[in-house]
Design a protein around this motif. Structure first.
Motif, PDB file in Angstrom:
ATOM      1  N   MET A  12       0.815  -1.225   0.000  1.00 29.98           N
ATOM      2  CA  MET A  12       0.000   0.000   0.000  1.00 29.98           C
ATOM      3  C   MET A  12       0.841   1.265   0.000  1.00 29.98           C
ATOM      4  O   MET A  12       0.445   2.270  -0.586  1.00 29.98           O
ATOM      5  CB  MET A  12      -0.952   0.008   1.205  1.00 29.98           C
ATOM      6  CG  MET A  12      -2.113  -0.947   1.079  1.00 29.98           C
ATOM      7  SD  MET A  12      -3.199  -0.591  -0.317  1.00 29.98           S
ATOM      8  CE  MET A  12      -3.918   0.966   0.174  1.00 29.98           C
ATOM      9  N   THR A  13       2.001   1.234   0.649  1.00 30.95           N
ATOM     10  CA  THR A  13       2.811   2.448   0.749  1.00 30.95           C
ATOM     11  C   THR A  13       3.836   2.596  -0.368  1.00 30.95           C
ATOM     12  O   THR A  13       4.193   3.711  -0.730  1.00 30.95           O
ATOM     13  CB  THR A  13       3.535   2.517   2.110  1.00 30.95           C
ATOM     14  OG1 THR A  13       4.357   1.366   2.270  1.00 30.95           O
ATOM     15  CG2 THR A  13       2.540   2.619   3.253  1.00 30.95           C
ATOM     16  N   SER A  14       4.296   1.490  -0.938  1.00 30.46           N
ATOM     17  CA  SER A  14       5.373   1.588  -1.930  1.00 30.46           C
ATOM     18  C   SER A  14       4.888   1.517  -3.377  1.00 30.46           C
ATOM     19  O   SER A  14       5.625   1.889  -4.279  1.00 30.46           O
ATOM     20  CB  SER A  14       6.417   0.489  -1.698  1.00 30.46           C
ATOM     21  OG  SER A  14       5.905  -0.780  -2.055  1.00 30.46           O
ATOM     22  N   ILE A  15       3.673   1.045  -3.593  1.00 31.44           N
ATOM     23  CA  ILE A  15       3.173   0.911  -4.959  1.00 31.44           C
ATOM     24  C   ILE A  15       2.248   2.080  -5.270  1.00 31.44           C
ATOM     25  O   ILE A  15       1.166   2.215  -4.682  1.00 31.44           O
ATOM     26  CB  ILE A  15       2.459  -0.451  -5.164  1.00 31.44           C
ATOM     27  CG1 ILE A  15       3.432  -1.604  -4.895  1.00 31.44           C
ATOM     28  CG2 ILE A  15       1.888  -0.533  -6.583  1.00 31.44           C
ATOM     29  CD1 ILE A  15       2.816  -2.985  -4.961  1.00 31.44           C
ATOM     30  N   GLU A  16       2.712   2.927  -6.179  1.00 32.52           N
ATOM     31  CA  GLU A  16       1.954   4.128  -6.558  1.00 32.52           C
ATOM     32  C   GLU A  16       0.578   3.741  -7.110  1.00 32.52           C
ATOM     33  O   GLU A  16       0.467   2.857  -7.962  1.00 32.52           O
ATOM     34  CB  GLU A  16       2.730   4.917  -7.621  1.00 32.52           C
ATOM     35  CG  GLU A  16       2.095   6.232  -7.997  1.00 32.52           C
ATOM     36  CD  GLU A  16       2.157   7.278  -6.904  1.00 32.52           C
ATOM     37  OE1 GLU A  16       1.251   8.129  -6.857  1.00 32.52           O
ATOM     38  OE2 GLU A  16       3.097   7.233  -6.084  1.00 32.52           O
ATOM     39  N   GLY A  17      -0.460   4.373  -6.591  1.00 28.72           N
ATOM     40  CA  GLY A  17      -1.812   4.143  -7.075  1.00 28.72           C
ATOM     41  C   GLY A  17      -2.535   2.985  -6.414  1.00 28.72           C
ATOM     42  O   GLY A  17      -3.661   2.659  -6.801  1.00 28.72           O
ATOM     43  N   GLY A  33      -5.628 -11.634   4.910  1.00 24.09           N
ATOM     44  CA  GLY A  33      -5.316 -10.290   5.368  1.00 24.09           C
ATOM     45  C   GLY A  33      -5.695  -9.308   4.281  1.00 24.09           C
ATOM     46  O   GLY A  33      -5.613  -9.633   3.097  1.00 24.09           O
ATOM     47  N   THR A  34      -6.138  -8.126   4.681  1.00 22.92           N
ATOM     48  CA  THR A  34      -6.501  -7.078   3.725  1.00 22.92           C
ATOM     49  C   THR A  34      -6.036  -5.731   4.253  1.00 22.92           C
ATOM     50  O   THR A  34      -5.899  -5.541   5.471  1.00 22.92           O
ATOM     51  CB  THR A  34      -8.023  -7.004   3.471  1.00 22.92           C
ATOM     52  OG1 THR A  34      -8.682  -6.634   4.691  1.00 22.92           O
ATOM     53  CG2 THR A  34      -8.581  -8.311   2.960  1.00 22.92           C
ATOM     54  N   LEU A  35      -5.823  -4.806   3.330  1.00 23.83           N
ATOM     55  CA  LEU A  35      -5.495  -3.438   3.697  1.00 23.83           C
ATOM     56  C   LEU A  35      -5.981  -2.527   2.573  1.00 23.83           C
ATOM     57  O   LEU A  35      -5.794  -2.849   1.396  1.00 23.83           O
ATOM     58  CB  LEU A  35      -3.988  -3.279   3.906  1.00 23.83           C
ATOM     59  CG  LEU A  35      -3.515  -1.979   4.559  1.00 23.83           C
ATOM     60  CD1 LEU A  35      -4.117  -1.812   5.956  1.00 23.83           C
ATOM     61  CD2 LEU A  35      -1.996  -1.962   4.655  1.00 23.83           C
ATOM     62  N   GLY A  36      -6.615  -1.424   2.955  1.00 25.43           N
ATOM     63  CA  GLY A  36      -7.155  -0.505   1.958  1.00 25.43           C
ATOM     64  C   GLY A  36      -8.568  -0.902   1.581  1.00 25.43           C
ATOM     65  O   GLY A  36      -9.307  -1.468   2.379  1.00 25.43           O
ATOM     66  N   GLY A  37      -8.919  -0.609   0.364  1.00 27.06           N
ATOM     67  CA  GLY A  37     -10.282  -0.883  -0.088  1.00 27.06           C
ATOM     68  C   GLY A  37     -11.221   0.191   0.420  1.00 27.06           C
ATOM     69  O   GLY A  37     -10.823   1.330   0.617  1.00 27.06           O
ATOM     70  N   GLY A  38     -12.462  -0.167   0.625  1.00 26.04           N
ATOM     71  CA  GLY A  38     -13.468   0.789   1.093  1.00 26.04           C
ATOM     72  C   GLY A  38     -14.834   0.400   0.593  1.00 26.04           C
ATOM     73  O   GLY A  38     -15.046  -0.724   0.124  1.00 26.04           O
TER      74      GLY A  38
END
Length: 124
Positions: A12-17, A33-38
């Motif tokens: 999430m932090t190193s991959i642009e977009g 595991g998940t991170l981000g989304g919405g």
């Protein structure tokens, strides 16, 4: 070596977009595991749906008699890229990383390269 949480944060932090990332067990369709989304990107639903994509491609390859492995699967939408990277190695069988990217901000080649690096460091 990185654990699941660290690997997802790295994506999430190193991959642009990056819009969201998940580690998925495609034998069950469950996100480990998940991170981000919405609200517009439910990563749990995406994990289950992309499990069907991986299984379908594996079946097709079997029917075609292809004796090769899937590195990644790309789905291109109007405004997003969805990248599925199958993991290989000890303890990584039946797992894939799923990454959703904003098409306008992402560099697909760099995202693939970075996801491969994250996979190499991931210890499950």
């Amino acid at each position: 070596m990185a654990n699941t949480e660290t690997a997802l944060k790295e994506a999430m932090t190193s991959i642009e977009g990056a819009l969201g990332v998940a580690l998925v067990d495609y034998s069950s369709g469950m996100a480990l595991g998940t991170l981000g989304g919405g609200k517009d990107l439910d990563l749990t639903v995406a994990a289950a749906g992309n499990t069907d994509v991986v299984r379908a491609k594996a079946r097709t390859m079997e029917h075609l008699g292809l004796k090769d492995g899937i590195e990644d699967i790309l789905i291109t939408l109007g405004t997003q890229y969805h990248l599925i990277r199958l993991l290989s190695g000890r303890g990584k069988d039946n797992l894939f990383l799923y990454l959703a990217l904003d098409k306008g901000r992402a560099n697909l080649a760099m995202a693939r390269h970075q996801l491969k690096s994250i996979e190499a460091e991931l210890e499950v």
